[in-house]
Every structure is written in structure tokens, then in C-alpha cells.
Motif scaffolding. Structure first.
Motif, PDB file in Angstrom:
ATOM      1  N   TYR A 122      33.308 -13.643 -40.067  1.00  0.00           N
ATOM      2  CA  TYR A 122      33.034 -12.583 -39.089  1.00  0.00           C
ATOM      3  C   TYR A 122      32.711 -11.248 -39.753  1.00  0.00           C
ATOM      4  N   GLY A 123      32.743 -11.200 -41.052  1.00  0.00           N
ATOM      5  CA  GLY A 123      32.250 -10.013 -41.755  1.00  0.00           C
ATOM      6  C   GLY A 123      30.730  -9.904 -41.687  1.00  0.00           C
ATOM      7  N   GLN A 124      30.068 -10.983 -41.266  1.00  0.00           N
ATOM      8  CA  GLN A 124      28.606 -10.979 -41.191  1.00  0.00           C
ATOM      9  C   GLN A 124      28.169 -10.789 -39.733  1.00  0.00           C
ATOM     10  N   ARG A 125      27.215  -9.886 -39.563  1.00  0.00           N
ATOM     11  CA  ARG A 125      26.770  -9.515 -38.219  1.00  0.00           C
ATOM     12  C   ARG A 125      26.247 -10.712 -37.441  1.00  0.00           C
ATOM     13  N   GLU A 126      25.538 -11.598 -38.128  1.00  0.00           N
ATOM     14  CA  GLU A 126      24.962 -12.762 -37.456  1.00  0.00           C
ATOM     15  C   GLU A 126      26.057 -13.614 -36.802  1.00  0.00           C
ATOM     16  N   VAL A 127      27.178 -13.712 -37.465  1.00  0.00           N
ATOM     17  CA  VAL A 127      28.293 -14.505 -36.921  1.00  0.00           C
ATOM     18  C   VAL A 127      28.855 -13.836 -35.675  1.00  0.00           C
ATOM     19  N   ARG A 128      29.006 -12.549 -35.753  1.00  0.00           N
ATOM     20  CA  ARG A 128      29.560 -11.833 -34.592  1.00  0.00           C
ATOM     21  C   ARG A 128      28.598 -11.922 -33.408  1.00  0.00           C
ATOM     22  N   GLU A 129      27.318 -11.808 -33.675  1.00  0.00           N
ATOM     23  CA  GLU A 129      26.334 -11.883 -32.591  1.00  0.00           C
ATOM     24  C   GLU A 129      26.335 -13.275 -31.948  1.00  0.00           C
ATOM     25  N   TYR A 130      26.417 -14.271 -32.811  1.00  0.00           N
ATOM     26  CA  TYR A 130      26.451 -15.656 -32.335  1.00  0.00           C
ATOM     27  C   TYR A 130      27.647 -15.877 -31.408  1.00  0.00           C
ATOM     28  N   SER A 131      28.763 -15.343 -31.825  1.00  0.00           N
ATOM     29  CA  SER A 131      29.993 -15.487 -31.050  1.00  0.00           C
ATOM     30  C   SER A 131      29.899 -14.714 -29.722  1.00  0.00           C
ATOM     31  N   LEU A 132      29.322 -13.535 -29.778  1.00  0.00           N
ATOM     32  CA  LEU A 132      29.195 -12.713 -28.556  1.00  0.00           C
ATOM     33  C   LEU A 132      28.334 -13.396 -27.493  1.00  0.00           C
ATOM     34  N   ALA A 133      27.377 -14.198 -27.945  1.00  0.00           N
ATOM     35  CA  ALA A 133      26.515 -14.877 -26.970  1.00  0.00           C
ATOM     36  C   ALA A 133      27.341 -15.772 -26.043  1.00  0.00           C
ATOM     37  N   LEU A 134      28.310 -16.450 -26.606  1.00  0.00           N
ATOM     38  CA  LEU A 134      29.126 -17.337 -25.771  1.00  0.00           C
ATOM     39  C   LEU A 134      30.155 -16.548 -24.953  1.00  0.00           C
ATOM     40  N   ILE A 135      30.685 -15.504 -25.546  1.00  0.00           N
ATOM     41  CA  ILE A 135      31.617 -14.649 -24.799  1.00  0.00           C
ATOM     42  C   ILE A 135      30.930 -14.108 -23.537  1.00  0.00           C
ATOM     43  N   ARG A 136      29.720 -13.589 -23.721  1.00  0.00           N
ATOM     44  CA  ARG A 136      28.985 -13.037 -22.570  1.00  0.00           C
ATOM     45  C   ARG A 136      28.727 -14.124 -21.528  1.00  0.00           C
ATOM     46  N   GLU A 137      28.387 -15.302 -22.031  1.00  0.00           N
ATOM     47  CA  GLU A 137      28.123 -16.391 -21.087  1.00  0.00           C
ATOM     48  C   GLU A 137      29.363 -16.733 -20.271  1.00  0.00           C
ATOM     49  N   TYR A 138      30.486 -16.847 -20.928  1.00  0.00           N
ATOM     50  CA  TYR A 138      31.711 -17.165 -20.186  1.00  0.00           C
ATOM     51  C   TYR A 138      32.003 -16.102 -19.126  1.00  0.00           C
ATOM     52  N   LEU A 139      31.856 -14.835 -19.534  1.00  0.00           N
ATOM     53  CA  LEU A 139      32.186 -13.748 -18.598  1.00  0.00           C
ATOM     54  C   LEU A 139      31.233 -13.720 -17.408  1.00  0.00           C
ATOM     55  N   GLU A 140      29.979 -14.049 -17.666  1.00  0.00           N
ATOM     56  CA  GLU A 140      28.990 -14.016 -16.579  1.00  0.00           C
ATOM     57  C   GLU A 140      29.067 -15.251 -15.698  1.00  0.00           C
ATOM     58  N   ARG A 141      29.362 -16.354 -16.313  1.00  0.00           N
ATOM     59  CA  ARG A 141      29.209 -17.638 -15.644  1.00  0.00           C
ATOM     60  C   ARG A 141      30.392 -18.032 -14.770  1.00  0.00           C
ATOM     61  N   TYR A 142      31.607 -17.664 -15.223  1.00  0.00           N
ATOM     62  CA  TYR A 142      32.800 -18.174 -14.536  1.00  0.00           C
ATOM     63  C   TYR A 142      33.564 -17.081 -13.808  1.00  0.00           C
ATOM     64  N   ASP A 143      34.077 -17.445 -12.677  1.00  0.00           N
ATOM     65  CA  ASP A 143      34.833 -16.520 -11.831  1.00  0.00           C
ATOM     66  C   ASP A 143      36.305 -16.517 -12.258  1.00  0.00           C
ATOM     67  N   ILE A 144      36.532 -15.991 -13.434  1.00  0.00           N
ATOM     68  CA  ILE A 144      37.868 -16.050 -14.043  1.00  0.00           C
ATOM     69  C   ILE A 144      38.634 -14.756 -13.858  1.00  0.00           C
ATOM     70  N   ASP A 145      39.962 -14.871 -14.004  1.00  0.00           N
ATOM     71  CA  ASP A 145      40.788 -13.659 -14.026  1.00  0.00           C
ATOM     72  C   ASP A 145      40.804 -13.034 -15.416  1.00  0.00           C
ATOM     73  N   GLY A 146      40.595 -13.867 -16.408  1.00  0.00           N
ATOM     74  CA  GLY A 146      40.613 -13.322 -17.761  1.00  0.00           C
ATOM     75  C   GLY A 146      39.947 -14.256 -18.752  1.00  0.00           C
ATOM     76  N   LEU A 147      39.547 -13.661 -19.865  1.00  0.00           N
ATOM     77  CA  LEU A 147      38.988 -14.431 -20.973  1.00  0.00           C
ATOM     78  C   LEU A 147      39.875 -14.225 -22.187  1.00  0.00           C
ATOM     79  N   GLU A 148      40.371 -15.341 -22.708  1.00  0.00           N
ATOM     80  CA  GLU A 148      41.177 -15.258 -23.919  1.00  0.00           C
ATOM     81  C   GLU A 148      40.311 -15.593 -25.128  1.00  0.00           C
ATOM     82  N   LEU A 149      40.378 -14.743 -26.144  1.00  0.00           N
ATOM     83  CA  LEU A 149      39.727 -15.043 -27.414  1.00  0.00           C
ATOM     84  C   LEU A 149      40.790 -15.655 -28.321  1.00  0.00           C
ATOM     85  N   ASP A 150      40.612 -16.934 -28.616  1.00  0.00           N
ATOM     86  CA  ASP A 150      41.630 -17.644 -29.388  1.00  0.00           C
ATOM     87  C   ASP A 150      41.327 -17.511 -30.881  1.00  0.00           C
TER      88      ASP A 150
END
Lengths: 502, 502
Positions: free
Chosen positions: A170-198
Motif C-alpha cells: 500500500y506504499g504504492q499509489r497503484e495499489v491504493r487506487e486499485y483498492s479504492l475502486a472496490l471500496i467505492r463500489e461497495y459503498l455505491e452498490r449496497y444499502d449497508i449501515d457500514g463498511l468495514e475495512l478488514d
């Protein structure tokens, strides 16, 4: 009010069920089983390196990418998985996820809405850096991103010694961007109360030695996540919470780059789960220190229980029982956690040999957990920064001039029933239990009968010592052991058992 | 501005000087030696169980109680001391203190006023629970209170395994009252800037297992001390500060009953010294965690250096050198301590084999300490609650499949000169240094010449590896080691050496 949280991981349902359960009823059945009165939140995990549903983003792959549903078990996707002697389970997982997709069912949508019906708060839990099977370059679990970019891994400069060497950096920007893509998808896609980053799958996110620079980057990353969650919250008109799973000790968390204390101070997190990684349940997590550092009563602090139990790393694993899980839960609740968080405690067929329902019914509240027998066992913390040494209370030696000492946190002292100090001896030392002198908090304890519940498979002979009434303290208690003469004792196990009813 | 503090202990001056130095000039001579430009405070310790001056209170005894100045070395007072093969030094200590009293000289009055002349802030440091020589019931060092009341000791219920078993139990009111009598006397008698309560001599103050109850009692005790100090301050029209020496880790300090964080939050202390006990200098104390917890910039946070250095408990002791002391000081100052506190660093004749003056001149400020060669060595924390396991980075093993890892905090990364990773190998393992692969922060380091400064007496063969420029981080750095083949290596020592000038 305290309570339970439970993590339903990314492989359990799909890998443990027959295809005929891949229905809305089959999905609901799983959730119904978890819906005890104490269950407050369930966190559904859809991913390790791949995702159990078809991603909306172009970067991540579904778990069935490359799968031929009509092909043989020997198809390319499962190459190497047969060495785990588990090719059936991998295929079942892949096939079942594929099948649900074929049917147009998103299991997470079903679970999320059914959880609400059951009055349970639904979350998504995202594994941030999972490296299951990293030794097998062909594993069906691996993502294209990981396979195509060895230069994005933590340890590109030497051979792999442990799986986390191959985790993403995660010291590399590409890794963080890759990870953010899925985080954004989860937040947009699901009607959740919260998102846990494990962050505890697997807990190592930076090039060894670069944790301090990483810590600053990860705090920036958490800020990006929070900003995005706030946008979504504004659109939906209600707050979407952010949670994190982090190592059990504040210093270890910080020194591995997961500075949950700083995140809490910046308002970036609503839930902090402190937890061991996997090797053992951890029975002495410094909850008070976390509370002092977090200093925000709106944050949910959860104590994570793992399923296995080991007294020290070289010991083979055993499984927790309702008694040992209650012991850990009672101590954590007494020390001030808001939740007991169950990880790898997934349904009665696949986890504890027996008594699983007791955990769901009793482990989330102090009163209920204290009403039944509990065992407070010595374990250890299994996650540390690279190069940071770890401490183990066991194995220990004692003889007439050498003291063995065990510090055990029991939560509230019992007000009824009986209590015992239990020692488990190895076969390579003295086993004459009559010649052991045992004190608890400075009070001599007499040898009682052999315990009727076993201790741990590595123990050759165990002995119970009756703790007199009124000797136990709230919180920490000290067992001291001296031999009288002869060869040294090898102590492999130590615990305090409390039975409030007899 | 940072700087140095120094503890002049209760036996050093009296035990190391000839009788002809028991004069005002002799006393000033000692202090002049310490008065470097970086020396901010000196803390004079007048007592262990007895006091080096005649107490004004009826409960404590002077060190010469029972002494016959005309009698032989074999007199009753020194019975047992000859087994230490040091009867001369004990007698010299007792005699010199007696002699000053005969002359009507209170050495602490002289030192305090002379310190002010030298622009050094004078403190008294009181040892709160010293048990030197506890194995010898007849030792001249023991107080009447301790000898007459075995029931006031921490461990009355079994035989003594370690000296602190015989320490006084501050859980008992009589012990606290006894202690307060001397605290009050110091505050009333001496014109000091502050009184330090040295809870690290010896660091164990409660019945084993009763630390949590003890913690509450000790916080109440600290409140009594503070109240008394405020009365004295009001009378004198200036604030008399209160300091404490406590274990190096917040959790250990709290769990041993010395809750310096809580004391700071209640406004009971002005100085907190974090320190190991004695066995070794501690090179990785969690200063940042202390800062976060204390959260009060008016409190002086000092990092305590001890004189000895050991890589692990079973290793014999060695002495710090100016290079190792500078290494520890640089790291601590960079991490945010306000002072480097020297304990057992008492004058050039009795402490470091050579280079003592360098420590006094350079170790108190980051710039000066960084201008000279420094060694960042792996040691360990030596003080833990009973039953709490300790962690050791050394000894370590490595081979081609087993990684040895060492995490070393160096303070600021160097901007010039050369840096090396040093490994010390034991004779019971592979010693083929050519086949060692060493990385620092993921960068390969080539074998360099054998170090020109020795590592530690237990090391059989040492090897230096050149760290390329720009590889070191501020703060923590990671050394990783793998063997190429053959039998495992046994690593007994590990350090990073930085020479800014060559």
C-alpha cells in the motif's frame, strides 16, 4: 448495551453448501441461524483477491473468472488447489457463486435486506490484502492485478518466507487506487449501515521497514474513504459508518501502519475491532489502553474472537469451546468493549465441535456470559511489526527455586460457585502434581481432582487447584507455582476456571 | 531545549571516596565534574532503606546506626557484607556519612546550594522501596522497620526467590505512612526545586496479584504527596516539583500500580522518567505512546539510560560506551523526550571504562549527539508485572528458510558518513559470514570489513554489512537476515552503527 457482531467470510457459505441451497431461501437460512437476540451487526465479506459477485468496476475479477462450469475438476483454474487436498471445496465455492450470478441473485443484497428484517444491522467487510494461497501462483483465488504485478508486492527483493511477503504494498499509489475502486463500489452498490475495512487480512501492508511512511499514507487513504462515505451518506440521507479491523495492541497497530488511534482522532472511523490474526484467540488485549487513546465514546470498540486456541505458537491448534469463548468475552466486556466480534465462528456445522449456539446466545453480554462456566486461558498476541519480538507466557518451567507465574484477567470476580487454577504439564518434565505448590494472589491452593474438561491436546497431565472463596480479584489474578524438589516441571497450559453454579 | 539530568545515588560518593574528601571542597569537586553545559538537573539520592544523614523523624535510621567507628571491619553491622567481597566499600560508605555528620556537614545542603551556583536545578530523589541485599537479613543497609515487620513485605507467604519479594507492600497503610514521613522531611528540610519519588528502586510495591488495588492506593498516595508539596510551595512562594521514575512502558507501569498517566492527568507530577530497572539500557521505549497518553506539554518527560547493556537476560552484562549511550539518547530525543536521564552514570572513575566526559558533553541534545559516531543496539525491557511475559529479539536463529528480523530505531537518518548493520554470531551456530544475506529496509547490504569496535563479550564472530546511502529511515529500520545454506546461524547481537564523519 453490548452485543455480538459476526463476520461471514468470503468462502464459508459458498464452499460449505450444496448447489440446491443457492436460492433466496438458502441464503436466508444461513442468516436466520445467526439471528440470536444478542446479534447486533453482521458483516458480510464478499472478497479476498477476487469477489463473489460480478464487480461493476473493470479492475477486479469475480471468483469464477476463467471457470468452465461444464469442465472437469482438473481444469486450469484449480491447478495447485488439489495439493491442498480440497479441490472439491474450491470448486464448490466457485461454482456456487457462479450459479447465483447465473440466476441473477446477488447474495449480499439478499442478506443485507433480510438482516434488516431480522433487526440486525448489515455491513460489508472488505478484506484489504488477502494472500491465501500465495505459495501457489496458479490458485483460482488470485487476482489479475496481483498476478501481473509482482512489483506491487511487499517483498519483491527476496524469496517468500511467509504468505504476507506477497501481500500488496500500500506504499504504492497503484495499489491504493486499485483498492479504492472496490471500496467505492461497495459503498455505491449496497444499502449497508457500514463498511468495514478488514486490515487484518493479512495485517501486513508495507515494504518491511517502510511502515512509518506507510502509516502516513494509510491515514490519507482512510481520509479518502471517509470523504467518499460522506458523499454517499449525504445522497442517502443517513450516515454510512466506516469500520476497521486492526491488531490487538495500539503500538503494534501503529507500528504496522494501521494507526486506528489517529484515525479515531480525525473522525475517520466509527468502529474499531481489535483482534489477533488467526493463530489463537487473544485473551489479554489491552482494552483500557485503547479506551484512553481513542477517547471518543461514539466509536464502537469491539473485541475480536478468533476460533482457534493455542498457548504458544509451536503448539498445535485446538478449537475454542463455549467455555473458553465465554471466558474471553467476559474479560473483554468487563474491560469495556462494546461488542464481541466473532471471526471464523461461522455456523454450527463448520466451526466449534459443540455448543456453538451457546456462543450466539450468551457471549455478547456480561450477565449472560457470567451465568455459565467459563475458562480464562493463557494465549498470546500473534501479530507484530516485522522484527518486533513477541512475548509468550508458555511454555514455562518451574522447580523449587524457579517460580512460574501466570497473570490472568477474569473480568468480574465470581460471586458464587467454585473456581480452580488449572495447570497442564508436558511429558518432558516432572509430572508429580502432588509436589506442586500453587498460590493465587498469594493464597495457597490445594490440589483438587483432575479436571473433567480437557485442557489442550499437547498436555500430558493436568491438575486442578481449588481457589479459596474471596481470593479472586476483579480483573487480573496471579497464579504462582513452585515445585518442591526433583526435576523441573514443564508447564504447557494455564487457566482459571469459574463455575458459578456448583 | 533538551538536556541532561543525572542521579547521584545513595552510595556512590560515600563508598568511592577517601575520608579526606569528606569536606565541602570534596563535595563540590564531585558536582563540578558533572556540571557540563548540557546538565540541567541533578537528583541527589540520600536513601535506600536507611538515610545518609541523620533523619529528623523518629522512624528512619541513618546509614551509620549501630556503627562503631573505632571497631573492626568484623563488627556486627557488616556481618554478611563480607560475602559480597566488598566489606571495605560498605564500611567506607558508612564511615564517610558518619564523618560528615560528625563534622556537622549535611552533604545534600552543600550540593543543593552549589548546584544553584553552577546553574543546575537541584532535586532530591527518594528511593521508594529499595531492597539491595535483601538475601542477607543482617545487612547494614536494612531499616528497623523492614527488619521488625516481615508482615509488611510483599511476599510473606513463601520463600524469597528474588529481592523484590522482600520489598515493602504499599498496599498496607503502615508502609505508606512510614514512607510519607521521609517524603515530608525531604520537602521541609531541603531547599530543592523538586522531589523525585524513585518507584524504580525496585519497581515492585504490592502483593503479587494485588497490583490493581495497589494502583488506586498509590494514586491516592501521590495525591497526599502533591498536597504536601503544595503547602511547602505556598510557604516558600515558589513551586516545588514532583517527579517519578516508572517502568518504560505505559501498560507495565499501570499494571504494576505506578499509573503515571493517571498521575499526569490529575496534575500530581511535573516530571516522568521512563526507564528500565538495571539489567540493560533500553533502546526502544515507546515515547510517542507516552506523549499521547500524557497529553500535557508542561510535564517534563525524561528517558532514563542505565549503565549496563545486555542483548537478552541470560547474556552477561557489558558497559555502555559513549557510542551506545549516544545511540540511545539520539533515538529518545528524536522521539520526543525532554531530557536524557543518567542513572548509574556516576563519575569517570566508577562508571564507563572510557569516554564518560563525552556523555556529559554530548548526550543531552540531538545536534551534538548526532555529530559523533553512534551505535543503535538491540536490548530489551527488563521490568514487567508478575506473570506478564517479556519479549526478546535475541538470541535469534536464521537459515535459508528462516528469517531473522531486527527492528531498530535510530532517531534521525544520517545525512553524511557511513552506516553499517552489525551482526554478532554465537559459536554454537554457523559462522560463515560470507553466506549471510542481509537487507536493510529491503535493500541488500554487502559484507564489509569486520567491525573495528567490538560488539559484546558473548559474541564469537561479528560481521559488518555496509548500508547503502539513502536507505535508512528516520525512526525505525528493519534488518532482515537469511543464510544461504548449511547449518543455522545463532545471532546474539544486532545493531546499526552510524559514523557521520567518515
Amino acid at each position: 448495551m453490548s452485543g455480538l457482531m459476526l463476520n461471514e467470510d468470503n468462502s464459508h457459505f459458498f464452499g460449505s453448501r450444496e448447489a440446491d441451497k443457492m436460492t433466496i431461501e438458502g441464503l436466508k437460512e444461513l442468516l436466520s441461524h445467526y439471528a440470536s437476540a444478542q446479534m447486533k451487526e453482521i458483516l458480510f465479506c464478499p472478497n479476498a483477491m477476487r469477489v463473489n459477485v460480478k464487480p461493476d468496476n473493470p479492475y477486479w475479477q469475480p471468483i469464477w473468472a476463467g471457470y468452465d462450469s461444464d469442465g472437469p475438476d482438473s481444469q486450469l483454474l484449480f491447478k495447485g488447489s488439489e495439493t491442498d487436498n480440497a479441490v472439491n471445496r474450491p470448486r464448490r465455492w466457485v461454482h456456487n457463486a457462479w450459479l447465483l450470478n447465473q440466476k441473477g441473485i446477488d447474495p449480499y443484497e439478499i442478506w443485507i435486506s433480510y438482516a434488516r428484517e431480522k433487526n440486525i444491522s448489515p455491513w460489508i467487510s472488505m478484506r484489504m490484502n488477502d494472500v491465501h494461497g500465495a505459495h501457489n501462483p496458479d490458485s483460482f483465488m488470485h487476482s489479475d492485478f496481483w498476478k501481473r504485478h509482482p512489483e506491487y508486492r511487499r517483498v519483491p527483493y527476496r524469496k517468500m518466507i511467509r504468505w504476507p511477503d506477497a501481500a500488496l504494498d500500500y506504499g504504492q499509489r497503484e495499489v491504493r487506487e486499485y483498492s479504492l475502486a472496490l471500496i467505492r463500489e461497495y459503498l455505491e452498490r449496497y444499502d449497508i449501515d457500514g463498511l468495514e475495512l478488514d486490515w487484518m487480512r493479512f495485517g501486513y501492508h508495507f515494504r518491511p521497514g517502510a511502515e512509518e511512511q506507510g502509516r502516513k499514507l494509510l491515514t490519507g487513504f482512510m481520509q479518502q474513504v471517509k470523504d467518499f462515505a460522506e458523499n454517499i451518506s449525504a445522497k442517502r440521507g443517513r450516515k454510512i459508518k466506516i469500520g476497521v479491523r486492526v491488531p490487538s495492541r495500539p503500538q503494534a497497530a501503529r507500528d504496522l501502519g494501521m494507526d486506528a488511534v489517529e484515525w479515531s482522532r480525525r473522525g475517520l472511523v466509527d468502529l474499531i475491532v481489535i483482534t489477533p490474526f488467526w493463530a489463537t484467540i487473544e485473551t489479554d488485549m489491552p482494552v483500557e489502553l485503547w479506551r484512553e487513546l481513542i477517547d471518543d465514546n461514539n466509536i464502537i470498540l469491539a473485541g475480536g474472537l478468533e476460533l482457534l486456541v493455542r498457548p504458544f505458537p509451536d503448539a498445535k491448534h485446538d478449537y475454542n469451546t463455549p467455555e473458553t469463548a465465554r471466558g474471553a468475552a467476559v474479560s473483554l466486556l468487563y474491560r469495556g468493549v462494546d461488542r464481541i466480534y466473532l471471526f471464523n465462528y461461522m455456523d454450527s456445522e463448520t466451526t466449534m465441535p459443540k455448543g456453538y449456539q451457546e456462543v450466539l446466545d450468551q457471549a455478547g453480554e456480561l450477565d449472560s456470559a457470567c451465568s455459565y462456566p467459563r475458562r480464562h486461558v493463557i494465549t498470546y498476541a500473534d501479530t507484530h511489526p516485522p522484527g518486533q519480538p513477541a512475548a509468550y507466557a508458555l511454555p514455562a518451567k518451574c522447580d523449587k527455586d524457579r517460580l512460574a507465574e501466570f497473570r490472568i484477567h477474569i473480568g468480574p470476580k465470581p460471586t458464587s460457585g467454585t473456581s480452580q487454577a488449572i495447570l497442564g504439564l508436558g511429558k518432558d518434565g516432572n509430572t508429580d502434581t502432588e509436589k506442586l505448590n500453587v498460590w493465587v494472589n498469594g493464597n495457597k491452593c490445594e490440589l483438587a481432582q483432575t479436571p473433567d474438561i480437557p485442557t489442550h491436546p499437547i498436555v500430558h497431565k493436568s491438575a486442578a487447584f481449588a481457589i479459596p472463596d474471596s481470593v479472586l480479584n476483579n480483573g487480573y489474578n496471579l497464579i504462582e507455582v513452585l515445585g518442591e524438589n526433583g526435576e523441573p516441571y514443564e508447564i504447557l497450559w494455564s487457566e482459571i476456571r469459574i463455575d458459578p453454579q456448583r
